[in-house]
Design an enzyme around this catalytic site. Structure first.
Site, PDB file in Angstrom:
ATOM      1  N   CYS A 156       0.818  -1.222   0.000  1.00  0.00           N
ATOM      2  CA  CYS A 156       0.000   0.000   0.000  1.00  0.00           C
ATOM      3  C   CYS A 156       0.849   1.269   0.000  1.00  0.00           C
ATOM      4  O   CYS A 156       0.340   2.362  -0.267  1.00  0.00           O
ATOM      5  CB  CYS A 156      -0.963   0.008   1.178  1.00  0.00           C
ATOM      6  SG  CYS A 156      -2.059  -1.418   1.196  1.00  0.00           S
ATOM      7  N   HIS A 158      -2.825   7.415   2.377  1.00  0.00           N
ATOM      8  CA  HIS A 158      -3.326   6.090   2.016  1.00  0.00           C
ATOM      9  C   HIS A 158      -4.635   5.839   2.765  1.00  0.00           C
ATOM     10  O   HIS A 158      -4.738   6.060   3.972  1.00  0.00           O
ATOM     11  CB  HIS A 158      -2.286   5.032   2.394  1.00  0.00           C
ATOM     12  CG  HIS A 158      -2.810   3.646   2.278  1.00  0.00           C
ATOM     13  ND1 HIS A 158      -3.460   3.195   1.147  1.00  0.00           N
ATOM     14  CD2 HIS A 158      -2.806   2.609   3.155  1.00  0.00           C
ATOM     15  CE1 HIS A 158      -3.830   1.942   1.331  1.00  0.00           C
ATOM     16  NE2 HIS A 158      -3.444   1.563   2.537  1.00  0.00           N
ATOM     17  N   ASN A 211      -9.902   0.209   0.557  1.00  0.00           N
ATOM     18  CA  ASN A 211      -8.439   0.279   0.500  1.00  0.00           C
ATOM     19  C   ASN A 211      -7.993  -0.260  -0.870  1.00  0.00           C
ATOM     20  O   ASN A 211      -8.106  -1.454  -1.129  1.00  0.00           O
ATOM     21  CB  ASN A 211      -7.864  -0.558   1.646  1.00  0.00           C
ATOM     22  CG  ASN A 211      -6.344  -0.562   1.677  1.00  0.00           C
ATOM     23  OD1 ASN A 211      -5.693  -0.209   0.705  1.00  0.00           O
ATOM     24  ND2 ASN A 211      -5.790  -0.978   2.795  1.00  0.00           N
TER      25      ASN A 211
HETATM   26  N1  COA Z   1     -17.970  -8.096  10.014  1.00  0.00           N
HETATM   27  C1  COA Z   1     -18.362  -8.374  11.258  1.00  0.00           C
HETATM   28  N2  COA Z   1     -17.526  -8.692  12.259  1.00  0.00           N
HETATM   29  C2  COA Z   1     -16.226  -8.722  11.968  1.00  0.00           C
HETATM   30  C3  COA Z   1     -15.735  -8.440  10.675  1.00  0.00           C
HETATM   31  C4  COA Z   1     -16.665  -8.123   9.674  1.00  0.00           C
HETATM   32  N3  COA Z   1     -16.292  -7.838   8.429  1.00  0.00           N
HETATM   33  N4  COA Z   1     -14.394  -8.534  10.706  1.00  0.00           N
HETATM   34  C5  COA Z   1     -14.030  -8.856  11.957  1.00  0.00           C
HETATM   35  N5  COA Z   1     -15.145  -8.989  12.720  1.00  0.00           N
HETATM   36  C6  COA Z   1     -15.227  -9.354  14.116  1.00  0.00           C
HETATM   37  C7  COA Z   1     -14.042 -10.136  14.602  1.00  0.00           C
HETATM   38  O1  COA Z   1     -14.185 -11.492  14.261  1.00  0.00           O
HETATM   39  C8  COA Z   1     -14.108  -9.896  16.085  1.00  0.00           C
HETATM   40  O2  COA Z   1     -15.045 -10.774  16.634  1.00  0.00           O
HETATM   41  P1  COA Z   1     -14.728 -11.535  18.035  1.00  0.00           P
HETATM   42  O3  COA Z   1     -14.580 -10.416  19.048  1.00  0.00           O
HETATM   43  O4  COA Z   1     -15.935 -12.361  18.215  1.00  0.00           O
HETATM   44  O5  COA Z   1     -13.468 -12.281  17.818  1.00  0.00           O
HETATM   45  C9  COA Z   1     -14.691  -8.495  16.206  1.00  0.00           C
HETATM   46  O6  COA Z   1     -15.244  -8.185  14.916  1.00  0.00           O
HETATM   47  C10 COA Z   1     -13.708  -7.412  16.589  1.00  0.00           C
HETATM   48  O7  COA Z   1     -12.537  -7.627  15.872  1.00  0.00           O
HETATM   49  P2  COA Z   1     -11.330  -6.621  15.996  1.00  0.00           P
HETATM   50  O8  COA Z   1     -10.189  -7.149  15.178  1.00  0.00           O
HETATM   51  O9  COA Z   1     -11.080  -6.264  17.418  1.00  0.00           O
HETATM   52  O10 COA Z   1     -11.965  -5.336  15.301  1.00  0.00           O
HETATM   53  P3  COA Z   1     -11.273  -3.959  15.090  1.00  0.00           P
HETATM   54  O11 COA Z   1     -12.062  -2.909  15.747  1.00  0.00           O
HETATM   55  O12 COA Z   1      -9.795  -4.028  15.349  1.00  0.00           O
HETATM   56  O13 COA Z   1     -11.442  -3.750  13.520  1.00  0.00           O
HETATM   57  C11 COA Z   1     -10.211  -3.948  11.495  1.00  0.00           C
HETATM   58  C12 COA Z   1     -10.891  -4.694  12.612  1.00  0.00           C
HETATM   59  C13 COA Z   1      -9.645  -4.989  10.517  1.00  0.00           C
HETATM   60  C14 COA Z   1     -11.234  -3.089  10.771  1.00  0.00           C
HETATM   61  C15 COA Z   1      -9.073  -3.062  12.080  1.00  0.00           C
HETATM   62  O14 COA Z   1      -8.263  -3.814  12.946  1.00  0.00           O
HETATM   63  C16 COA Z   1      -8.216  -2.447  11.019  1.00  0.00           C
HETATM   64  O15 COA Z   1      -8.673  -1.645  10.227  1.00  0.00           O
HETATM   65  N6  COA Z   1      -6.918  -2.774  11.002  1.00  0.00           N
HETATM   66  C17 COA Z   1      -6.027  -2.251   9.978  1.00  0.00           C
HETATM   67  C18 COA Z   1      -6.237  -3.024   8.693  1.00  0.00           C
HETATM   68  C19 COA Z   1      -5.614  -2.340   7.529  1.00  0.00           C
HETATM   69  O16 COA Z   1      -5.735  -1.161   7.374  1.00  0.00           O
HETATM   70  N7  COA Z   1      -4.951  -3.116   6.676  1.00  0.00           N
HETATM   71  C20 COA Z   1      -4.319  -2.624   5.507  1.00  0.00           C
HETATM   72  C21 COA Z   1      -3.144  -1.786   5.867  1.00  0.00           C
HETATM   73  S1  COA Z   1      -2.387  -1.139   4.471  1.00  0.00           S
END
Ligand code: COA
Length: 327
Positions: free
Chosen positions: A113, A254, A284
């Site tokens: 990215c 980004h 993204n």
């Molecule tokens: N729909 C519903 N629930 C979802 C889900 C979705 N699409 N994706 C994950 N969950 C669930 C998880 O399974 C978890 O459930 P659990 O508590 O029963 O295990 C719960 O939501 C919370 O997960 P968590 O990882 O704590 O959520 P979060 O608030 O951290 O958000 C992201 C998850 C992926 C959105 C966040 O961590 C993020 O944006 N990270 C950066 C990712 C990124 O930018 N990547 C590219 C970088 S270039």
């Protein structure tokens, strides 16, 4: 040394829209969850048969037209991508041929990215040294072909697209790309990766069965790294020019997650209104995201001559960086 200036931008997004509602039929998710946790409402998907180089060329044609550059005037093409048309040759080689940029040498930069920011930094060096007069920098990625459509943690986040910019020597010593700062922490390689399909773990029936040739991610670790890395490196890039965040007119960042952007802007103490946001429409788009945002902001008339623009991006590696541009 002469600064490099961005003299034209372009972007391309495939026409096929996938909404959060559409994804509710694919994985156990909801529009509400995706919107609240990421800010994404929809993303684009490339058509069957459409390759990364096709998207790159569409964006490049716009940037070339805006800058008044003919394909044969381009000396260098750098494509930031990790989803090239095929493992060999580079995506840039296909782009060069499709554009008819017969005088350009062309290669890819793999920084996920952060790909377009890395590519811009590479091209900028060639311009500063006088080796190149016109450089075409492209960020293009086709993540809908590498995400695991059974993994709700990742498949809701990404979309396809391409963005481009043309660089040339600046005629004004005060205007242009003032500095770029690039960073890598390979110890974090595993938190965002496509484990199989390379030399370490070639594709086998087993990797196909376990989907290890698709993207895997530790979202929380990526989130934490992104907030810290992006704010630190932006401070560094500005400080190296004797500038502070309060002087920034626009942030082109980004587009990974709205909460990451808000946290970074808060740490920089720059109002979030100064950051161009389009992740609600595209999700993204990996390397495409920064140049697509830049192109939209330029075409909307947001960025004026003399404005100070901070660019920031982060991706797998982890790789990240910032650039400071006097427009
Ligand atoms: N729909 C519903 N629930 C979802 C889900 C979705 N699409 N994706 C994950 N969950 C669930 C998880 O399974 C978890 O459930 P659990 O508590 O029963 O295990 C719960 O939501 C919370 O997960 P968590 O990882 O704590 O959520 P979060 O608030 O951290 O958000 C992201 C998850 C992926 C959105 C966040 O961590 C993020 O944006 N990270 C950066 C990712 C990124 O930018 N990547 C590219 C970088 S270039």
């Amino acid at each position: 040394m002469t600064l490099a200036q961005i003299i034209g931008t372009g972007s391309y997004a495939p026409s096929q829209v996938i909404t959060n509602k559409d994804l509710e039929k694919v994985v156990d998710t909801s529009d509400e969850w995706i919107t609240e946790r990421t800010g994404i409402k929809e993303r684009r998907q490339a058509a069957p048969g459409e390759a990364t180089s096709d998207m790159a060329v569409a964006a490049a044609r716009e940037a070339l037209a805006l800058s008044g550059t003919r394909p044969e005037e381009v000396d260098l093409i750098v494509v930031g991508t990790i989803t090239a048309d095929m493992p060999m040759p580079s995506c840039a080689a296909f782009v060069q041929a499709k554009l008819g940029a017969k005088n350009a040498f062309a290669f890819d930069v793999a920084a996920a990215c952060a790909g377009a920011l890395y590519a811009m930094s590479v091209a900028e060096q060639f311009i500063r040294t006088g080796r190149v007069k016109r450089a075409l920098v492209i960020g293009a990625d086709l993540f809908t072909r590498i995400v695991n459509w059974k993994d709700r943690n990742t498949c809701v986040l990404f979309g396809d697209g391409a963005g481009a910019m043309v660089l040339a020597p600046s005629e004004d010593p005060q205007r242009g790309i003032l500095s770029t700062h690039l960073r890598t922490d390979g110890a974090l390689a595993e938190i965002l990766a496509v484990p199989a399909g390379g030399s370490k773990e070639p594709v086998t029936e087993e990797t196909l069965r376990t989907q290890r040739h698709k993207l895997t991610m530790n979202g929380r670790e990526v989130f934490k790294c992104a907030v810290r890395a992006l704010s630190d490196t932006t401070q560094e890039a500005l400080a190296s020019c004797g500038l502070v965040p309060a002087q920034v007119d626009h942030v082109i960042a980004h587009q990974a997650n709205m909460r990451i952007l808000e946290a970074v802007m808060q740490r920089l103490e720059v109002p979030v209104e100064k950051c161009w946001i389009n992740l609600d429409k595209y999700g993204n788009t990996s390397a495409a995201s920064l140049p697509m945002s830049l192109d939209e902001a330029c075409r909307a008339g947001r960025i004026k001559r003399g404005d100070l623009v901070a660019m920031l991006a982060i991706g797998a590696g982890m790789t990240w960086g910032s650039a400071v541009v006097r427009w």
